[in-house]
Design an enzyme around this catalytic site. Structure first.
Site, PDB file in Angstrom:
ATOM      1  N   SER A 115       0.867  -1.188   0.000  1.00 56.04           N
ATOM      2  CA  SER A 115       0.000   0.000   0.000  1.00 56.04           C
ATOM      3  C   SER A 115       0.897   1.228   0.000  1.00 56.04           C
ATOM      4  O   SER A 115       1.204   1.772  -1.046  1.00 56.04           O
ATOM      5  CB  SER A 115      -0.945  -0.036   1.196  1.00 56.04           C
ATOM      6  OG  SER A 115      -1.920  -1.045   1.000  1.00 56.04           O
ATOM      7  N   ASP A 133       6.633  -0.262   5.336  1.00 53.81           N
ATOM      8  CA  ASP A 133       7.017  -1.363   6.222  1.00 53.81           C
ATOM      9  C   ASP A 133       8.480  -1.200   6.648  1.00 53.81           C
ATOM     10  O   ASP A 133       9.350  -0.976   5.817  1.00 53.81           O
ATOM     11  CB  ASP A 133       6.827  -2.700   5.503  1.00 53.81           C
ATOM     12  CG  ASP A 133       6.945  -3.874   6.453  1.00 53.81           C
ATOM     13  OD1 ASP A 133       5.910  -4.303   6.969  1.00 53.81           O
ATOM     14  OD2 ASP A 133       8.075  -4.355   6.692  1.00 53.81           O
ATOM     15  N   ASN A 183       3.531  -2.502  13.808  1.00 53.42           N
ATOM     16  CA  ASN A 183       3.766  -1.497  12.767  1.00 53.42           C
ATOM     17  C   ASN A 183       5.193  -0.927  12.807  1.00 53.42           C
ATOM     18  O   ASN A 183       5.593  -0.220  11.883  1.00 53.42           O
ATOM     19  CB  ASN A 183       2.746  -0.366  12.861  1.00 53.42           C
ATOM     20  CG  ASN A 183       1.530  -0.640  11.978  1.00 53.42           C
ATOM     21  OD1 ASN A 183       1.552  -1.555  11.155  1.00 53.42           O
ATOM     22  ND2 ASN A 183       0.477   0.148  12.137  1.00 53.42           N
ATOM     23  N   TYR A 184       5.946  -1.243  13.876  1.00 56.51           N
ATOM     24  CA  TYR A 184       7.379  -0.936  13.856  1.00 56.51           C
ATOM     25  C   TYR A 184       8.115  -2.260  13.677  1.00 56.51           C
ATOM     26  O   TYR A 184       8.941  -2.661  14.488  1.00 56.51           O
ATOM     27  CB  TYR A 184       7.819  -0.247  15.154  1.00 56.51           C
ATOM     28  CG  TYR A 184       7.180   1.098  15.442  1.00 56.51           C
ATOM     29  CD1 TYR A 184       6.753   1.932  14.417  1.00 56.51           C
ATOM     30  CD2 TYR A 184       7.020   1.552  16.754  1.00 56.51           C
ATOM     31  CE1 TYR A 184       6.175   3.163  14.682  1.00 56.51           C
ATOM     32  CE2 TYR A 184       6.451   2.793  17.029  1.00 56.51           C
ATOM     33  CZ  TYR A 184       6.026   3.586  15.985  1.00 56.51           C
ATOM     34  OH  TYR A 184       5.464   4.815  16.274  1.00 56.51           O
TER      35      TYR A 184
HETATM   36  P1  FDA Z   1       3.410  -1.351   3.353  1.00 55.29           P
HETATM   37  O1  FDA Z   1       2.736  -1.140   2.066  1.00 55.29           O
HETATM   38  O2  FDA Z   1       4.896  -1.498   3.350  1.00 55.29           O
HETATM   39  O3  FDA Z   1       2.733  -2.597   4.091  1.00 55.29           O
HETATM   40  C1  FDA Z   1       3.057  -3.029   5.382  1.00 55.29           C
HETATM   41  C2  FDA Z   1       2.620  -4.487   5.570  1.00 55.29           C
HETATM   42  O4  FDA Z   1       1.218  -4.596   5.369  1.00 55.29           O
HETATM   43  C3  FDA Z   1       3.249  -5.460   4.584  1.00 55.29           C
HETATM   44  O5  FDA Z   1       3.364  -6.716   5.186  1.00 55.29           O
HETATM   45  C4  FDA Z   1       2.227  -5.495   3.468  1.00 55.29           C
HETATM   46  O6  FDA Z   1       2.310  -6.657   2.664  1.00 55.29           O
HETATM   47  C5  FDA Z   1       0.935  -5.424   4.238  1.00 55.29           C
HETATM   48  N1  FDA Z   1      -0.128  -4.780   3.462  1.00 55.29           N
HETATM   49  C6  FDA Z   1      -0.099  -3.528   2.959  1.00 55.29           C
HETATM   50  N2  FDA Z   1      -1.247  -3.262   2.322  1.00 55.29           N
HETATM   51  C7  FDA Z   1      -2.016  -4.361   2.424  1.00 55.29           C
HETATM   52  C8  FDA Z   1      -3.317  -4.686   1.955  1.00 55.29           C
HETATM   53  N3  FDA Z   1      -4.051  -3.807   1.267  1.00 55.29           N
HETATM   54  N4  FDA Z   1      -3.813  -5.916   2.214  1.00 55.29           N
HETATM   55  C9  FDA Z   1      -3.069  -6.813   2.917  1.00 55.29           C
HETATM   56  N5  FDA Z   1      -1.834  -6.562   3.380  1.00 55.29           N
HETATM   57  C10 FDA Z   1      -1.305  -5.330   3.145  1.00 55.29           C
HETATM   58  N6  FDA Z   1       2.836   4.009  12.771  1.00 55.29           N
HETATM   59  C11 FDA Z   1       1.997   4.552  13.690  1.00 55.29           C
HETATM   60  O7  FDA Z   1       1.201   3.847  14.293  1.00 55.29           O
HETATM   61  N7  FDA Z   1       2.006   5.896  13.927  1.00 55.29           N
HETATM   62  C12 FDA Z   1       2.840   6.742  13.262  1.00 55.29           C
HETATM   63  O8  FDA Z   1       2.825   7.939  13.499  1.00 55.29           O
HETATM   64  C13 FDA Z   1       3.732   6.188  12.303  1.00 55.29           C
HETATM   65  N8  FDA Z   1       4.610   6.974  11.610  1.00 55.29           N
HETATM   66  C14 FDA Z   1       5.477   6.417  10.686  1.00 55.29           C
HETATM   67  C15 FDA Z   1       6.374   7.215   9.997  1.00 55.29           C
HETATM   68  C16 FDA Z   1       7.254   6.665   9.061  1.00 55.29           C
HETATM   69  C17 FDA Z   1       8.210   7.546   8.324  1.00 55.29           C
HETATM   70  C18 FDA Z   1       7.235   5.270   8.829  1.00 55.29           C
HETATM   71  C19 FDA Z   1       8.174   4.645   7.850  1.00 55.29           C
HETATM   72  C20 FDA Z   1       6.335   4.478   9.511  1.00 55.29           C
HETATM   73  C21 FDA Z   1       5.464   5.027  10.451  1.00 55.29           C
HETATM   74  N9  FDA Z   1       4.557   4.230  11.154  1.00 55.29           N
HETATM   75  C22 FDA Z   1       3.708   4.798  12.075  1.00 55.29           C
HETATM   76  C23 FDA Z   1       4.517   2.776  10.930  1.00 55.29           C
HETATM   77  C24 FDA Z   1       3.454   2.408   9.895  1.00 55.29           C
HETATM   78  O9  FDA Z   1       2.197   2.396  10.515  1.00 55.29           O
HETATM   79  C25 FDA Z   1       3.737   1.006   9.332  1.00 55.29           C
HETATM   80  O10 FDA Z   1       4.997   0.975   8.722  1.00 55.29           O
HETATM   81  C26 FDA Z   1       2.646   0.585   8.333  1.00 55.29           C
HETATM   82  O11 FDA Z   1       2.599  -0.816   8.260  1.00 55.29           O
HETATM   83  C27 FDA Z   1       2.885   1.156   6.967  1.00 55.29           C
HETATM   84  O12 FDA Z   1       1.810   0.899   6.111  1.00 55.29           O
HETATM   85  P2  FDA Z   1       2.054   0.966   4.525  1.00 55.29           P
HETATM   86  O13 FDA Z   1       0.790   0.628   3.854  1.00 55.29           O
HETATM   87  O14 FDA Z   1       2.730   2.245   4.183  1.00 55.29           O
HETATM   88  O15 FDA Z   1       3.146  -0.177   4.382  1.00 55.29           O
END
Ligand code: FDA
Length: 511
Positions: free
Chosen positions: A89, A93, A453-454
């Protein structure tokens, strides 16, 4: 599954049969390393440079579906061809699991085109697609209303899909809990390619995807959330105190009040080091006390005088603004037009994070270790996020997110760097592992709790083949505590052959 070297051609051929559109448009939705756009598509949402290196395993095929039927086709063809799948998404990660796999070949389904935000003010709800960012969600809400907001993270480029399926902590969490506590429906594509909403998936699976990680259970397409009332005027402040300016006493004291404050206040604490402007080349450690109050400044100053007079908060430290302006403020875009929330680009850097939960305040000696170690290298930070309020009202088993009862605050340990090369990499990785070890006596134990999420692969990983309940427990109990059992049971029911898997996915094991 077909023979190893024919998996990619088989997958592509299967897609061309099952994508409902003409071959022409398919070509624009499928990228292999031969396409000139492959690298830019891969890097479009790849947050951590640690996983953008030449030797990082990369997907053999990237699919960027425009329609749900294309996601169903990707799941079906992935299964048919024996080519495992990763779903991305926002790509934030911590260990890159949405776009990296240690299986020899894999497909990535990138939800970059699934990012609509549909806000219904009359009903007080919204549907948001997984590929949208937090910034897009906040912006979408602000375009329709200034009396509703939502509880989710601070960084606007984080993706909804990962964030919502892993928890979702933000500046309103003491008032409203996590994102997962405010999701009322969802739609996903399951292992059989079926589209299921809450009713069709049942309460067990709906429970599992709200904190158990989406990647173990399906491709989550979209989520329905409750909009949350916010006042037209909120108040923010940032107060910085170096250790010399009584910072150490304040940081220690903060632990005794942060989870007990009025739930309309969330007072977060960043501990950082920076080159001080006074002493040449000298590193200064400081605590930054950053707050959101769902109310007016005068009242906030009053409340802080009662609960935390040591901080010395004054009216002129406080800024009144709308909720959406506070989103910009905490994201580091104070005063920018809100359209900046739609920007999906960021400063590229390498980083490694870890997490802890604190159940009894850390002693001054323990905090001294933190200050000393933060000073050892550049780019380090400890972020303390307070609990209490609504977070303490919700039971540990209400969602898979099990870190509620007794938690005073969560810690994010982090280090980031921009310099390429092995030496810098090793320096930062060694540092954070040493810090994590040093802090063990001061944080939660048995299990030492960690925030999904971390994500941290140092906690442990699954086998390449079958993984037993006991083995997965090495990493999973940190994230899920007693909820792990139920997650395994749900997994066994909905994906017994473990199609949706990664290094830290729920195994369909016997409990
Ligand atoms: P990404 O796309 O990388 O997915 C993460 C995981 O979820 C993977 O295993 C992926 O396969 C799976 N996934 C993604 N989309 C999916 C879908 N549609 N269906 C099934 N599986 C799916 N957290 C927090 O609680 N508060 C905060 O303030 C922050 N701030 C923050 C800042 C920065 C700079 C970073 C890098 C991270 C954070 N986080 C955070 C952590 C954040 O919540 C965590 O990294 C999330 O998993 C990111 O989601 P993404 O969709 O961006 O990740």
């Amino acid at each position: 599954p077909s023979h190893h070297h024919s998996r990619v051609p088989n997958f592509l051929q299967c897609l061309s049969l099952h994508f409902p559109n003409s071959t022409n448009s398919i070509a624009k939705l499928i990228y292999t390393p031969h396409n000139s756009n492959y690298t830019s598509v891969l890097k479009a949402s790849l947050r951590n440079q640690r996983f953008a290196l030449p030797h990082t395993p990369k997907p053999k095929v990237i699919v960027t579906p425009l329609e749900v039927s294309q996601i169903q086709a990707a799941v079906y063809c992935s299964k048919e061809s024996g080519l495992p799948i990763r779903v991305r998404s926002g790509g934030h990660d911590y260990e890159g699991l949405s776009y990296v796999s240690y299986e020899s070949q894999f497909v990535m389904v990138d939800l970059i085109n699934f990012r609509s935000v549909d806000v219904n003010v009359e009903k007080g709800t919204a549907w948001v697609q997984s590929g949208a960012t937090l910034g897009e969600l906040y912006y979408g809400i602000s375009q329709k209303t200034n009396t509703y907001g939502f509880t989710a993270g601070v960084c606007p480029t984080v993706g909804i899909g990962g964030h919502f399926s892993g928890g979702g902590y933000g500046m309103m969490s003491r008032k409203y809990g996590l994102s997962v506590d405010n999701i009322i429906d969802a739609r996903l594509v399951d292992v059989n390619g079926k589209i299921l909403d809450r009713k069709a998936m049942g309460e067990d699976l709906f429970w599992a995807i709200r904190g158990g990680g989406g990647a173990s259970f399906g491709v989550i397409l979209e989520w329905q959330i409750k909009l949350l009332p916010v006042p037209e005027t909120v108040t923010v402040f940032t107060v910085n105190r170096t250790l010399e300016q009584n910072g150490a006493k304040l940081i220690h004291r903060w632990q005794y009040i942060a989870d007990k404050l009025d739930e309309n206040i969330l007072l977060r604490l960043f501990i950082t080091t920076a080159n001080s402007s006074s002493g040449f080349g000298k590193l200064t450690t400081q605590g930054s006390f950053v707050a959101l109050y769902l109310g007016r400044a005068e009242k906030l100053v009053e409340l802080m005088k009662e609960s935390f007079p040591e901080l010395g908060l004054e009216r002129q430290d406080c800024f009144e603004m709308s909720w959406i302006e506070s989103i910009l403020y905490f994201a580091g875009f104070d005063g920018y037009p809100r359209e900046i929330l739609l920007n999906r680009t960021y400063d590229l850097m390498y980083f490694k994070g870890k997490s802890d939960y604190v159940l009894t305040p850390i002693s001054e000696e323990g905090l001294e270790i933190v200050y000393k170690m933060l000073n050892e290298i550049d780019g380090t930070q400890a972020l303390f996020s307070p609990f209490g309020g609504e977070l303490a009202e919700i039971s540990d088993s209400a969602t898979p997110y099990a870190h509620r009862s007794g938690v005073i605050y969560n810690i994010h340990w982090g280090t980031g760097w921009k310099q390429e090369g092995r030496e810098e990499y090793v320096k930062h990785m060694k540092w954070i592992r040493r810090l994590y070890k040093a802090m063990e006596p001061y944080v939660s134990k048995n299990p030492r709790q960690a925030y999904l999420n971390y994500r941290d692969l140092d906690l442990g990983v699954n086998n390449k083949g079958n993984t037993s309940y006991e083995q997965a427990s090495t990493w999973a109990l940190h994230y899920y505590k007693d909820n792990f059992k139920r997650l395994v049971e749900v997994k066994r029911k909905v994906d017994p052959r473990n199609f949706f898997r990664n290094e830290q996915s729920i195994p369909p094991a016997a409990v």
